[in-house]
Design an enzyme around this catalytic site. Structure first.
Site, PDB file in Angstrom:
ATOM      1  N   ASP A 309     -39.810 -28.341  -9.554  1.00 48.28           N
ATOM      2  CA  ASP A 309     -40.017 -27.320 -10.572  1.00 48.28           C
ATOM      3  C   ASP A 309     -41.383 -27.459 -11.239  1.00 48.28           C
ATOM      4  OD1 ASP A 309     -38.999 -25.232 -12.453  1.00 48.28           O
ATOM      5  OD2 ASP A 309     -39.210 -26.857 -13.902  1.00 48.28           O
ATOM      6  N   GLU A 363     -42.629 -25.275  -6.460  1.00 45.68           N
ATOM      7  CA  GLU A 363     -42.755 -24.033  -7.219  1.00 45.68           C
ATOM      8  C   GLU A 363     -44.129 -24.088  -7.898  1.00 45.68           C
ATOM      9  OE1 GLU A 363     -41.349 -21.494 -11.039  1.00 45.68           O
ATOM     10  OE2 GLU A 363     -41.418 -23.669 -11.016  1.00 45.68           O
TER      11      GLU A 363
END
Length: 616
Positions: A309, A363
């Site tokens: 993330d 990401e």
């Protein structure tokens, strides 16, 4: 040195940032020492004056279970024979200012169910894995030229029981997993499962990095869930959050009264827009902690990969800083976080050493180069990167009234200028259907029929565009409401024809994708794609070819992004012959008009409104 069975070498590696199994030493472990059975506690608290273990056994306030400092770098340890499996505990830490803190164990394997916040002494796992066939087959697959179709799931809101309570990991294994298998997805991606105090953080603000959340059951229950996925030939990816952590008082923040896990410099530590703190990636002990955590999830729970993330937030010192916040710079005057860059490379190098077939997905939302390239050529070492540019461009384009689309034609074609610069995944994720952004269906313009037609077109273009695929749960239902993160999906929509038919469409499109090698074998090679016509902006039509390794695996795709039927539309073909329509988003079975292209030679087509046609 022998400190309660802790080797001096392991402590040395921990403080060097290379103890990648640190969870086997730190935390709470059942073992037998000198013929006595008990639990050993090991914690790193370099600023502490005193550390002890507290729980109901000493009314959460005693010093009768003390830990002893076993090295100069602040590792504390103790062994107690009176603590039993299932006992809740915390560390009572006396700071250098003589303050008293009660902290959960950073290395805890089990935690109390929220809103309780203590760690739990774990019982040894008794789970017997049965996924050897899956693991063996995984070693034979090349992820780049295999189908990769991810269903992103938040376990707490996928489906709930009639009384509103949560399904357990074992119950989800019997409900979610067969559903994902039937729908044709190859992988489940789970929003963060590490223990977190607040449901609406969705797991992105963590207190227990080694503790699978107790909301849905025990660690062995989660092992059962993963094992069941693998029995159904479904891989499991976990959203992983190494960039920041929450400020809850029982967590990592100022763990021993001083900055242990976070940067000492508050300008680097504070994530003001998220209300969290950044890990100090330069500390060797933090590298040991975080990289061990990645290895832990793959080794202990057989996780197939991690979606990492907020990588951009890690890479840039001033990412997401607002006006008025003081900016900081590295030693070369740039805004890159050199410590985070080194950490990410070290992370990927280590993960692939221990798990050569892992999926490591970044990401990363900027134009940072070589994210999915090997470290030895200057890359970050991931093997996939989310294509946030494609996602933003496509959603901006699809939200437009079709009458304006011809002036923005590049939004659907520009992605092919860089589609092969990284190993991309095309995401339609949870971030795009929450916080007032509206559901995918509700983003589509026009009347109800057109909205569904446009949604089918979006999914069809995603499936035929180079890159692997990801869809957030609920997208397959055609939900009008955006994701309600306190309630489950609108499953009742399947009682309505258009929603039921888009659900069928997603299922058949998924299976079609997996059967057609042209749609995945050359995802990351320019030879797998070429335009027939990228420039018909006046009619908002694109046509292109996807190719597999076998010259016979070749598909012609035509997309009409307007609600206007085009009669006798001329399309070039890669070679002479008769072409057959093999997939049509405008099929009546999917809620469309049922119009088919005539004649089948494809020199001239009648193209229905807002649709995708695929030919062989």
């Amino acid at each position: 040195m022998d400190n309660l069975g802790i080797s001096e070498h392991d402590l040395y590696l921990f403080h060097q940032g290379t103890f990648f199994q640190s969870y086997e030493t730190f935390g709470c472990h059942h073992l037998v020492l000198n013929g006595e059975s008990g639990y050993r506690f090991v914690v790193w608290a370099p600023h502490a004056k005193q550390v002890s273990v507290v729980g109901e056994f000493n009314y959460w306030n005693g010093d009768d279970y003390p830990l002893h400092r076993i090295n100069d770098q602040g590792v504390w340890a103790g062994f107690f024979t009176s603590i039993e499996a299932g006992t809740s505990y915390k560390y009572k830490i006396t700071t250098s200012y003589d303050e008293t803190l009660l902290k959960a164990d950073p290395y805890a394997f089990t935690s109390e169910v929220r809103p309780a916040t203590a760690s739990v002494a774990p019982a040894p796992s008794t789970y017997k894995w049965s996924d050897q066939e899956w693991l063996s087959e995984r070693e034979k697959q090349a992820p780049y030229d295999s189908p990769l179709l991810v269903y992103e799931v938040h376990l707490g809101t996928w489906k709930r029981k009639d009384d509103g309570t949560l399904y357990s990991y074992r119950e989800l294994a019997e409900t979610l997993v067969p559903y994902v298998k039937d729908m044709g997805f190859t992988h489940i991606e789970l929003l963060p499962l590490a223990e977190h105090p607040y449901d609406r953080s969705w797991g992105y603000q963590i207190t227990g990095y080694f503790s699978v959340t107790s909301r849905f059951g025990s660690p062995d229950d989660f092992r059962y869930f993963v094992d069941t996925c693998h029995k159904h030939q479904i891989g499991v990816i976990m959203d992983w959050v190494p960039g920041h952590f929450c400020k809850d008082s029982h967590g990592l923040r100022l763990f021993d009264g001083g900055p242990v896990f976070e940067y000492e410099d508050s300008r680097k530590a504070e994530k003001l827009s998220w209300g969290t703190l950044t890990f100090d990636f330069g500390k060797p002990e933090i590298q040991s902690f975080l990289i061990s955590n990645a290895v832990f999830w793959m080794k202990e729970f057989h996780i197939d990969g991690l979606r990492v993330d907020a990588v951009a937030n890690m890479l840039y010192l001033n990412f997401d800083k607002h006006d008025g916040e003081e900016k900081i710079y590295n030693t070369y005057g740039g805004e890159e976080n050199l410590e985070a860059i080194a950490f990410l490379r070290k992370l990927n190098e280590t993960v692939f050493k221990y798990q050569p077939h892992a999926l490591m997905m970044a990401e990363e939302s900027t134009s940072w180069p070589l994210v999915s390239s090997p470290i030895h050529v200057g890359g970050l070492g991931f093997n996939f990167k989310w294509n946030m540019g494609w996602m933003n461009d496509m959603l901006e384009y699809m939200e437009m009234d079709p009458v304006h689309r011809k002036w923005n034609h590049s939004l659907i074609t520009f992605s092919l200028m860089y589609a092969f610069s990284e190993n991309y995944i095309l995401p339609l994720s949870h971030d795009e259907v929450v916080h007032g952004k509206r559901s995918l269906l509700n983003k589509m313009p026009g009347d109800q029929w057109q909205q569904f037609a446009q949604l089918r077109l979006l999914y069809g273009y995603m499936m035929t565009h180079p890159g692997k695929k990801l869809l957030f749960m609920g997208g397959e239902l055609g939900q009008y409401d955006e994701w309600k993160d306190l309630d489950d999906l609108d499953w009742n929509l399947l009682d309505y024809p258009l929603h039921n038919k888009v659900h069928r469409y997603v299922k058949e499109l998924n299976h079609f994708y997996r059967e057609e090698k042209a749609l995945f074998e050359k995802d990351h090679e320019g030879e797998g794609f070429f335009w027939i016509n990228a420039n018909d902006y006046e009619q908002s039509i694109i046509s292109f070819v996807r190719k597999g390794f076998d010259p016979e695996d070749e598909l012609l795709i035509v997309c009409n992004f307007t609600p206007v039927v085009r009669y006798d539309y001329r399309v070039g073909v890669p070679k002479p012959g008769t072409y057959k329509e093999i997939f049509n988003s405008d099929s009546e079975a999917f809620g469309g008009s049922g119009k088919r292209a005539q004649p089948p030679t494809l020199l001239f087509l009648n193209i229905g409104t807002a649709k995708i046609n695929i030919y062989r």
